[in-house]
Design a protein around this motif. Structure first.
Motif, PDB file in Angstrom:
ATOM      1  N   ARG A   1      -2.881  13.854  -0.526  1.00  0.00           N
ATOM      2  CA  ARG A   1      -3.667  14.866  -1.226  1.00  0.00           C
ATOM      3  C   ARG A   1      -2.883  16.158  -1.283  1.00  0.00           C
ATOM      4  NH1 ARG A   1      -7.495  13.021  -4.242  1.00  0.00           N
ATOM      5  NH2 ARG A   1      -8.341  15.150  -4.262  1.00  0.00           N
ATOM      6  N   GLY A   2      -2.955  16.833  -2.447  1.00  0.00           N
ATOM      7  CA  GLY A   2      -2.255  18.095  -2.586  1.00  0.00           C
ATOM      8  C   GLY A   2      -2.307  18.611  -4.007  1.00  0.00           C
ATOM      9  N   SER A   3      -1.660  19.739  -4.212  1.00  0.00           N
ATOM     10  CA  SER A   3      -1.585  20.358  -5.540  1.00  0.00           C
ATOM     11  C   SER A   3      -0.142  20.365  -6.002  1.00  0.00           C
ATOM     12  CB  SER A   3      -2.125  21.792  -5.497  1.00  0.00           C
ATOM     13  OG  SER A   3      -3.492  21.803  -5.116  1.00  0.00           O
ATOM     14  N   VAL A   4       0.037  20.161  -7.301  1.00  0.00           N
ATOM     15  CA  VAL A   4       1.366  20.116  -7.895  1.00  0.00           C
ATOM     16  C   VAL A   4       1.445  21.142  -9.013  1.00  0.00           C
ATOM     17  CG1 VAL A   4       2.994  18.710  -9.207  1.00  0.00           C
ATOM     18  CG2 VAL A   4       1.715  17.696  -7.314  1.00  0.00           C
ATOM     19  N   ASP A   5       2.465  21.992  -8.947  1.00  0.00           N
ATOM     20  CA  ASP A   5       2.691  22.993  -9.988  1.00  0.00           C
ATOM     21  C   ASP A   5       4.150  22.935 -10.418  1.00  0.00           C
ATOM     22  OD1 ASP A   5       0.111  24.658 -10.125  1.00  0.00           O
ATOM     23  OD2 ASP A   5       0.541  24.628  -7.980  1.00  0.00           O
ATOM     24  N   VAL A   6       4.366  22.867 -11.730  1.00  0.00           N
ATOM     25  CA  VAL A   6       5.718  22.811 -12.291  1.00  0.00           C
ATOM     26  C   VAL A   6       6.043  24.166 -12.887  1.00  0.00           C
ATOM     27  CG1 VAL A   6       7.245  21.645 -13.904  1.00  0.00           C
ATOM     28  CG2 VAL A   6       5.407  20.354 -12.781  1.00  0.00           C
ATOM     29  N   ASN A   7       7.094  24.788 -12.399  1.00  0.00           N
ATOM     30  CA  ASN A   7       7.530  26.095 -12.889  1.00  0.00           C
ATOM     31  C   ASN A   7       8.958  26.009 -13.372  1.00  0.00           C
ATOM     32  OD1 ASN A   7       5.075  27.367 -12.103  1.00  0.00           O
ATOM     33  ND2 ASN A   7       5.823  27.460  -9.994  1.00  0.00           N
ATOM     34  N   ARG A   8       9.252  26.742 -14.419  1.00  0.00           N
ATOM     35  CA  ARG A   8      10.622  26.771 -14.942  1.00  0.00           C
ATOM     36  C   ARG A   8      11.371  27.925 -14.313  1.00  0.00           C
ATOM     37  NH1 ARG A   8      13.216  24.131 -18.938  1.00  0.00           N
ATOM     38  NH2 ARG A   8      11.288  23.049 -19.457  1.00  0.00           N
ATOM     39  N   LYS A   9      12.462  27.582 -13.634  1.00  0.00           N
ATOM     40  CA  LYS A   9      13.298  28.572 -12.967  1.00  0.00           C
ATOM     41  C   LYS A   9      14.718  28.462 -13.510  1.00  0.00           C
ATOM     42  CE  LYS A   9      10.076  29.784  -9.935  1.00  0.00           C
ATOM     43  NZ  LYS A   9       9.487  31.140  -9.858  1.00  0.00           N
ATOM     44  N   ALA A  10      15.216  29.575 -14.069  1.00  0.00           N
ATOM     45  CA  ALA A  10      16.587  29.623 -14.600  1.00  0.00           C
ATOM     46  C   ALA A  10      16.838  28.477 -15.575  1.00  0.00           C
ATOM     47  CB  ALA A  10      17.606  29.592 -13.467  1.00  0.00           C
ATOM     48  N   GLY A  11      15.854  28.198 -16.433  1.00  0.00           N
ATOM     49  CA  GLY A  11      16.049  27.206 -17.492  1.00  0.00           C
ATOM     50  C   GLY A  11      15.796  25.771 -17.081  1.00  0.00           C
ATOM     51  N   ARG A  12      15.378  25.530 -15.836  1.00  0.00           N
ATOM     52  CA  ARG A  12      15.130  24.160 -15.370  1.00  0.00           C
ATOM     53  C   ARG A  12      13.795  24.080 -14.646  1.00  0.00           C
ATOM     54  NH1 ARG A  12      19.909  21.987 -11.841  1.00  0.00           N
ATOM     55  NH2 ARG A  12      18.373  20.316 -11.623  1.00  0.00           N
ATOM     56  N   ASP A  13      13.127  22.932 -14.808  1.00  0.00           N
ATOM     57  CA  ASP A  13      11.838  22.750 -14.146  1.00  0.00           C
ATOM     58  C   ASP A  13      12.020  22.489 -12.659  1.00  0.00           C
ATOM     59  OD1 ASP A  13      10.302  23.122 -16.380  1.00  0.00           O
ATOM     60  OD2 ASP A  13      10.118  20.991 -16.863  1.00  0.00           O
ATOM     61  N   MET A  14      11.123  23.067 -11.869  1.00  0.00           N
ATOM     62  CA  MET A  14      11.062  22.788 -10.436  1.00  0.00           C
ATOM     63  C   MET A  14       9.601  22.522 -10.097  1.00  0.00           C
ATOM     64  SD  MET A  14      13.838  25.302  -8.660  1.00  0.00           S
ATOM     65  CE  MET A  14      14.039  24.141  -7.323  1.00  0.00           C
ATOM     66  N   THR A  15       9.366  21.548  -9.237  1.00  0.00           N
ATOM     67  CA  THR A  15       8.003  21.145  -8.895  1.00  0.00           C
ATOM     68  C   THR A  15       7.667  21.591  -7.481  1.00  0.00           C
ATOM     69  OG1 THR A  15       8.204  19.210 -10.337  1.00  0.00           O
ATOM     70  CG2 THR A  15       6.421  19.204  -8.726  1.00  0.00           C
ATOM     71  N   PHE A  16       6.557  22.299  -7.351  1.00  0.00           N
ATOM     72  CA  PHE A  16       6.083  22.795  -6.065  1.00  0.00           C
ATOM     73  C   PHE A  16       4.872  21.962  -5.637  1.00  0.00           C
ATOM     74  CE2 PHE A  16       8.482  26.089  -7.994  1.00  0.00           C
ATOM     75  CZ  PHE A  16       9.022  26.865  -6.988  1.00  0.00           C
ATOM     76  N   VAL A  17       5.008  21.280  -4.505  1.00  0.00           N
ATOM     77  CA  VAL A  17       3.930  20.431  -3.981  1.00  0.00           C
ATOM     78  C   VAL A  17       3.396  21.076  -2.710  1.00  0.00           C
ATOM     79  CG1 VAL A  17       3.280  18.132  -3.190  1.00  0.00           C
ATOM     80  CG2 VAL A  17       5.076  18.386  -4.919  1.00  0.00           C
TER      81      VAL A  17
END
Length: 520
Positions: free
Chosen positions: A321-337
């Motif tokens: 169980r958790g939350s997932v957020d995808v953010n674009r950093k310096a032109g590339r996607d990064m996923t924060f779980v």
């Protein structure tokens, strides 16, 4: 006698590393065989990128790499001290000392030095764990950044406890400033969803962790032991079409079952096949593939998930169980779980304006985490900035006089070699290294064992002042021991042998006609 030719390359490498020690260590331009040019002041990266076939240098490289992997910091000090011990050994050999006598003297000196380190130790409670992190954080000289990042490192280590190496990871990304570094309560993946059409955020959802490729199941495939093998041949177009519909239907059922169990995110160590990506997106699932096995374990720990082979094994019990957020950093996607379901797992997300700076800053933060964890685990620290080495050097010089035989000369040389670290720190900070060494010795004669080199301030001072410079006791002891072991190993090399040349001569079996040599 010490074979100077065989360890000459090692001394050269040690001299290079010595000038890269400390926050003002000089950058080195590494030009590799393929033309790649790398600028670095990191001792670890410098040794890692050296392309040499010299066996003695390879031995040094292996020892340094092993030390860095185990302790995370102090590699530059190990190499610097090993080089100083080799130089002193050359002078002792010129005076007629055998390598065995040199080793005995060095071992005696090491015992005295380790005792001195223990006596100069202070309880961690006398400073702050953030001071240990700030001391190791040589990747930036900005005081605000050092204060902010060291505080975050200390907080992460305090939360992780004894398991800091497993529960804390450092991730860097170019673009932005080091001041944007932040502590994330969770796992940061350096990749995004497999399709742009997939959701960019899912809150408090089920997270499936898989170890194999996400694809439509093939007819006849199964997990576990195979007791019977059935071969199916689709010769006609109709048969192939029916087979494809069967496989697609089976996958749809598996996907529906996973969604019904609460799955909203699928993260796999392998690939997500293109032919199922759109189906995952249509079902509202975020799919992320090719995640490193170590990261998958951290995700399992953070979300309380169970890693299963395929989508077919996903159930409500295996989901995390958790939350997932995808953010674009310096032109590339990064996923924060992020998750509160499992153990607390932290990620230090670092930023830097260019790749070289990002790499150096990341390694510096990793060293800060390792040093802080070691200090918290042991509960003791020693004054940094070369102060501990200067105290050990002073003690060895005092006690070496009582040693018997020619080992006294070697022990005294060992003590003198310990000053290589504070000398190097002083030199890279722009100070007069000789004068700084004298000031440190005078301070010891007056009983002030916390006087060391403050490279950022550019002076010799009490390093336990307003902004303490401190290091974990265990790291300092391991630096001294490893450097001594490495130097002794190199000192005792007297000949180079190519193993492939040792068995060229074949032993001949005696023939039946050969005369009996008779009794010996």
């Amino acid at each position: 006698m010490v074979n100077k030719e065989l360890v000459g390359g090692v001394r050269t490498v040690c001299d290079v590393v010595e000038t890269a020690l400390g926050p003002f260590g000089a950058n080195k331009l590494l030009i590799q065989a393929d033309g790649t040019v790398t600028a670095t002041a990191s001792s670890t990266e410098l040794l890692d990128r050296l392309d040499v076939d010299d066996p003695a240098v390879t031995l040094l490289d292996s020892a340094a790499a092993g030390f860095d992997e185990q302790y995370g910091d102090g590699t530059g000090s190990v190499v610097t001290l090993a080089g100083a011990l080799l130089r002193r050994a050359d002078r002792l050999a010129e005076r007629g000392l055998h390598p065995t006598a040199i080793e005995r003297g060095y071992r005696d000196g090491l015992a005295i030095a380790l005792d001195a380190v223990d006596h100069t130790a202070r309880p961690l409670s006398s400073v702050d764990p953030a001071d240990v992190a700030r001391t190791a954080l040589t990747g930036t000289r900005n005081p605000q950044v050092r204060r902010s990042v060291s505080t975050q490192v200390a907080a992460a280590v305090a939360d992780a406890g004894d398991d800091a190496s497993e529960r804390i990871r450092v991730v860097s990304r170019t673009g932005g400033a080091a001041a944007e570094t932040n502590l994330v309560s969770g796992v940061v993946l350096e990749r995004g969803p497999v399709l742009e059409s997939m959701a960019r955020s899912r809150s408090e959802t089920g997270i499936a962790l898989l170890s194999s490729t996400v694809d439509m199941p093939h007819a006849g495939s199964q997990l576990g032991r195979v007791s019977r093998r059935v071969e199916f041949e689709a010769d006609s177009f109709a048969d192939r079409e029916a087979l494809a519909e069967h496989e697609s239907g089976t996958f749809t059922e598996q996907l529906r079952a996973a969604v019904d169990a609460g799955c909203g995110v699928v993260i796999t160590e392998r690939a997500i096949n293109e032919r199922v990506q759109s189906e995952l997106a249509a079902a509202g699932i975020v799919g992320i593939n090719r995640v490193d096995a170590d990261e998958l374990r951290r995700l399992a720990r953070a979300t309380d998930a169970t890693v299963v082979p395929t989508l077919a094994q996903v159930t409500a019990e295996t989901l995390g169980r958790g939350s997932v957020d995808v953010n674009r950093k310096a032109g590339r996607d990064m996923t924060f779980v992020t998750s509160d379901a499992g153990d607390s797992v932290r990620t230090l997300f670092c930023r830097a304006p260019d790749p070289r700076t990002a790499g150096a800053f990341e390694r510096s933060v990793e060293a800060a985490v390792a040093s802080t964890a070691a200090a918290v685990g042991e509960g003791r620290v020693v004054p940094g900035g070369g102060a501990a080495e200067a105290t050990a050097s002073w003690r060895v010089a005092q006690e070496a006089r009582s040693l018997p035989g020619r080992e006294q000369l070697a022990a005294d040389a060992f003590g003198a070699a310990l000053m290589a670290v504070p000398r190097a720190l002083a030199a890279t900070a722009g100070l007069d290294a000789g004068r700084a060494a004298v000031q440190l010795r005078v301070a010891r004669s007056e009983g002030r064992d916390s006087v060391g080199i403050d490279a950022l301030a550019g002076t010799t001072t009490d390093v336990l002042g307003d902004l303490p410079i401190v290091e974990p006791v265990s790291l300092k002891r391991n630096v001294l021991t490893t450097a001594t072991d490495l130097a002794v190993q190199l000192i005792r090399i007297d000949q180079r042998l190519d193993a492939t040349d040792l068995g060229d001569e074949e032993e001949t079996e005696p023939t039946a006609d050969a005369p009996d040599p008779g009794p010996a």
